[in-house]
Design a protein around this motif. Sequence first.
Motif, PDB file in Angstrom:
ATOM      1  N   SER A 167     -96.173 -15.727 -79.331  1.00  0.00           N
ATOM      2  CA  SER A 167     -96.531 -14.550 -78.950  1.00  0.00           C
ATOM      3  C   SER A 167     -97.981 -13.915 -79.316  1.00  0.00           C
ATOM      4  CB  SER A 167     -95.530 -13.537 -79.548  1.00  0.00           C
ATOM      5  OG  SER A 167     -96.008 -13.346 -80.947  1.00  0.00           O
ATOM      6  N   PRO A 168     -98.262 -12.790 -78.718  1.00  0.00           N
ATOM      7  CA  PRO A 168     -99.698 -12.297 -79.010  1.00  0.00           C
ATOM      8  C   PRO A 168     -99.838 -12.125 -80.418  1.00  0.00           C
ATOM      9  CG  PRO A 168     -98.745 -11.082 -76.974  1.00  0.00           C
ATOM     10  CD  PRO A 168     -97.769 -12.109 -77.505  1.00  0.00           C
ATOM     11  N   ALA A 169     -98.727 -11.782 -81.163  1.00  0.00           N
ATOM     12  CA  ALA A 169     -98.868 -11.497 -82.630  1.00  0.00           C
ATOM     13  C   ALA A 169     -99.359 -12.846 -83.524  1.00  0.00           C
ATOM     14  CB  ALA A 169     -97.373 -11.080 -83.003  1.00  0.00           C
ATOM     15  N   ASP A 170     -98.989 -13.928 -82.804  1.00  0.00           N
ATOM     16  CA  ASP A 170     -99.701 -15.146 -83.760  1.00  0.00           C
ATOM     17  C   ASP A 170    -101.185 -15.324 -83.398  1.00  0.00           C
ATOM     18  OD1 ASP A 170     -97.157 -16.183 -84.465  1.00  0.00           O
ATOM     19  OD2 ASP A 170     -96.982 -17.310 -82.534  1.00  0.00           O
ATOM     20  N   TYR A 171    -101.568 -14.763 -82.301  1.00  0.00           N
ATOM     21  CA  TYR A 171    -103.035 -14.826 -82.153  1.00  0.00           C
ATOM     22  C   TYR A 171    -103.593 -13.561 -82.974  1.00  0.00           C
ATOM     23  CZ  TYR A 171    -102.767 -17.775 -78.061  1.00  0.00           C
ATOM     24  OH  TYR A 171    -102.491 -18.829 -76.997  1.00  0.00           O
ATOM     25  N   GLU A 172    -102.818 -12.620 -83.122  1.00  0.00           N
ATOM     26  CA  GLU A 172    -103.205 -11.334 -84.024  1.00  0.00           C
ATOM     27  C   GLU A 172    -103.565 -11.990 -85.513  1.00  0.00           C
ATOM     28  OE1 GLU A 172    -101.616  -7.864 -81.248  1.00  0.00           O
ATOM     29  OE2 GLU A 172    -100.578  -8.318 -83.073  1.00  0.00           O
ATOM     30  N   ALA A 198    -106.049 -26.563 -71.051  1.00  0.00           N
ATOM     31  CA  ALA A 198    -105.440 -26.584 -72.178  1.00  0.00           C
ATOM     32  C   ALA A 198    -105.156 -25.286 -72.931  1.00  0.00           C
ATOM     33  CB  ALA A 198    -105.763 -27.574 -73.420  1.00  0.00           C
ATOM     34  N   LEU A 199    -105.993 -24.206 -72.217  1.00  0.00           N
ATOM     35  CA  LEU A 199    -106.116 -22.921 -72.799  1.00  0.00           C
ATOM     36  C   LEU A 199    -105.438 -21.769 -72.054  1.00  0.00           C
ATOM     37  CD1 LEU A 199    -109.856 -22.918 -74.075  1.00  0.00           C
ATOM     38  CD2 LEU A 199    -107.985 -23.292 -75.458  1.00  0.00           C
ATOM     39  N   ALA A 200    -104.547 -22.502 -71.080  1.00  0.00           N
ATOM     40  CA  ALA A 200    -103.816 -21.671 -70.256  1.00  0.00           C
ATOM     41  C   ALA A 200    -102.950 -20.715 -71.231  1.00  0.00           C
ATOM     42  CB  ALA A 200    -103.005 -22.374 -69.272  1.00  0.00           C
ATOM     43  N   GLY A 201    -103.026 -19.357 -70.854  1.00  0.00           N
ATOM     44  CA  GLY A 201    -101.951 -18.287 -71.470  1.00  0.00           C
ATOM     45  C   GLY A 201    -102.725 -17.833 -72.822  1.00  0.00           C
ATOM     46  N   TYR A 202    -103.998 -18.107 -72.829  1.00  0.00           N
ATOM     47  CA  TYR A 202    -104.749 -17.692 -74.212  1.00  0.00           C
ATOM     48  C   TYR A 202    -104.408 -16.210 -74.692  1.00  0.00           C
ATOM     49  CZ  TYR A 202    -107.448 -18.957 -78.185  1.00  0.00           C
ATOM     50  OH  TYR A 202    -107.979 -19.384 -79.557  1.00  0.00           O
ATOM     51  N   TRP A 203    -104.104 -15.891 -75.693  1.00  0.00           N
ATOM     52  CA  TRP A 203    -103.939 -14.442 -76.189  1.00  0.00           C
ATOM     53  C   TRP A 203    -102.573 -14.290 -76.165  1.00  0.00           C
ATOM     54  CZ3 TRP A 203    -107.706 -13.393 -79.320  1.00  0.00           C
ATOM     55  CH2 TRP A 203    -109.030 -13.870 -78.777  1.00  0.00           C
ATOM     56  N   GLY A 204    -101.686 -15.103 -75.702  1.00  0.00           N
ATOM     57  CA  GLY A 204    -100.322 -15.200 -75.707  1.00  0.00           C
ATOM     58  C   GLY A 204     -99.716 -14.662 -74.392  1.00  0.00           C
ATOM     59  N   THR A 205    -100.389 -14.563 -73.351  1.00  0.00           N
ATOM     60  CA  THR A 205     -99.854 -14.284 -71.976  1.00  0.00           C
ATOM     61  C   THR A 205    -100.785 -14.768 -70.846  1.00  0.00           C
ATOM     62  OG1 THR A 205     -99.175 -12.577 -70.591  1.00  0.00           O
ATOM     63  CG2 THR A 205    -101.055 -12.166 -72.390  1.00  0.00           C
ATOM     64  N   LYS A 206    -100.062 -15.253 -69.655  1.00  0.00           N
ATOM     65  CA  LYS A 206    -100.847 -15.531 -68.632  1.00  0.00           C
ATOM     66  C   LYS A 206    -101.327 -14.275 -67.830  1.00  0.00           C
ATOM     67  CE  LYS A 206     -99.170 -20.110 -67.920  1.00  0.00           C
ATOM     68  NZ  LYS A 206     -98.414 -21.163 -67.107  1.00  0.00           N
ATOM     69  N   ASP A 213    -105.776  -6.770 -73.467  1.00  0.00           N
ATOM     70  CA  ASP A 213    -105.577  -5.829 -74.423  1.00  0.00           C
ATOM     71  C   ASP A 213    -105.556  -6.382 -75.846  1.00  0.00           C
ATOM     72  OD1 ASP A 213    -105.242  -3.924 -72.508  1.00  0.00           O
ATOM     73  OD2 ASP A 213    -103.175  -4.156 -72.319  1.00  0.00           O
ATOM     74  N   THR A 214    -104.703  -7.545 -75.939  1.00  0.00           N
ATOM     75  CA  THR A 214    -104.777  -8.188 -77.287  1.00  0.00           C
ATOM     76  C   THR A 214    -106.012  -8.409 -77.797  1.00  0.00           C
ATOM     77  OG1 THR A 214    -102.594  -9.066 -76.644  1.00  0.00           O
ATOM     78  CG2 THR A 214    -103.655 -10.171 -78.290  1.00  0.00           C
ATOM     79  N   ALA A 215    -106.807  -9.001 -77.119  1.00  0.00           N
ATOM     80  CA  ALA A 215    -108.398  -9.361 -77.614  1.00  0.00           C
ATOM     81  C   ALA A 215    -108.956  -8.125 -77.959  1.00  0.00           C
ATOM     82  CB  ALA A 215    -108.918 -10.114 -76.641  1.00  0.00           C
ATOM     83  N   LEU A 216    -108.760  -6.873 -77.187  1.00  0.00           N
ATOM     84  CA  LEU A 216    -109.559  -5.905 -77.648  1.00  0.00           C
ATOM     85  C   LEU A 216    -109.017  -5.271 -78.963  1.00  0.00           C
ATOM     86  CD1 LEU A 216    -109.776  -4.236 -74.149  1.00  0.00           C
ATOM     87  CD2 LEU A 216    -111.667  -4.621 -75.582  1.00  0.00           C
ATOM     88  N   GLY A 217    -107.394  -5.210 -79.081  1.00  0.00           N
ATOM     89  CA  GLY A 217    -106.927  -4.861 -80.171  1.00  0.00           C
ATOM     90  C   GLY A 217    -107.282  -5.312 -81.728  1.00  0.00           C
ATOM     91  N   ILE A 218    -107.633  -6.854 -81.262  1.00  0.00           N
ATOM     92  CA  ILE A 218    -108.155  -7.652 -82.496  1.00  0.00           C
ATOM     93  C   ILE A 218    -109.584  -7.108 -82.917  1.00  0.00           C
ATOM     94  CG2 ILE A 218    -108.992 -10.175 -83.122  1.00  0.00           C
ATOM     95  CD1 ILE A 218    -106.421 -10.837 -81.562  1.00  0.00           C
TER      96      ILE A 218
END
Length: 395
Positions: A167-172, A198-206, A213-218
């Motif tokens: 999930s995005p939480a794992d990236y966070e 191999a990086l498809a779906g990075y930040w926890g979603t496609k 949003d996840t990257a900006l939050g980090i």
Amino acid sequence: MALSLTLPTASGALASYTLRGTAPVKPDAGVKFNRIAYSAAHVVADPLAAIDPWLQCAVDWDTTIAYRRHLFSLGLGVAEAMDTAQRGMGLDWPTSLELIRRSLDAAKDVPGALVASGCGTDHLNIDDVKSVDDVIRGYEEQMAAIEALGGKLIVMASRALARVAKSPADYERVYDRILSQAKQPVVLHWLGDMFDPALAGYWGTKDVDAAMDTALGIIAAHPDKVDGIKISLLDKDKEIAMRRRLPKGVRMYTGDDFNYAELIAGDGFGSEPTHGKSDALLGIFDAIAPAASAALGALAQGNTEKFHAILGPTVPLSRHIFAAPTRFYKTGVVFMAWLNGHQKHFTMVGGQQSTRSLQHFAELFRLADAANLLEQPELAVRRMKTLLALHGVEG
């Protein structure tokens, strides 16, 4: 005297081609840029090493570092040990670390030289990575090694993280841990799956907007630890949208090898300077370094028209070099270095010189000539004829 040769066309026919004969642009000396510009530099393979090229890596260190000195002399920084240097595609971590060490040493002799170095998890056996904690330990190992050399980090996207994150939480969690420990502000790297499937779906979603949003939050959680983010999505609208949402002082480093001229020039949006323009961290700047330097110098002097006149003609070449399958763009970058006399051979780490067709190289040659990027036309013709002869084309 006109320089001519026979080149294959897209249809497989052969046709005579005569070079334009326009001299390459030369940068003005001593101009300070008003953009930070990193060239993601390639490595030069050692063709005389007694190795199995698909399985082992041998680098010509002298020529590799000489090219970095060339980039420094043009006012460009070096983004070291990135995917342009075939990181994860033949260049292993021990060799990458040695490359980083040598590049940092070379930079010490050049006042103001910029080097930022790729920090990833590519030394891990991906089949042994079972958890996010394994990924964190992998990042920390490379982070410690690079920082021990005094290096600035580019936190590269991790294939291992893309594989195990739920999930995005794992990236966070991963990025919170790494950013909290960083000794100096880092550059984050969002590499699209067109560059690495191999990086498809990075930040926890496609969903790219949700991923943003996840990257900006980090970044928002650690604005003092993030110098900027490089995004390589080949989508200028996504880059501009993200650029406008970055915290104050955090830079957008364009990694868009299709639209870099427009993105670097900027649109002047907003009162925060970093929201209205992109800085640069580009693989194509390796192949077009003199033109990039001249264009950035013109931009710094307020001559936007000259900036576009120099850089605009390089965009068709870049789009060709980075055409799908995009991950093979490195071959075009090294081909340009060979044509322009920056290395004596067209041999690559991992044997990657074989990833593009003769028609691709022929069109690359034509586009490089059209963009006034052939620094030594006679040499370029001789070398192109050598490649053609190897493929059975004479004349």
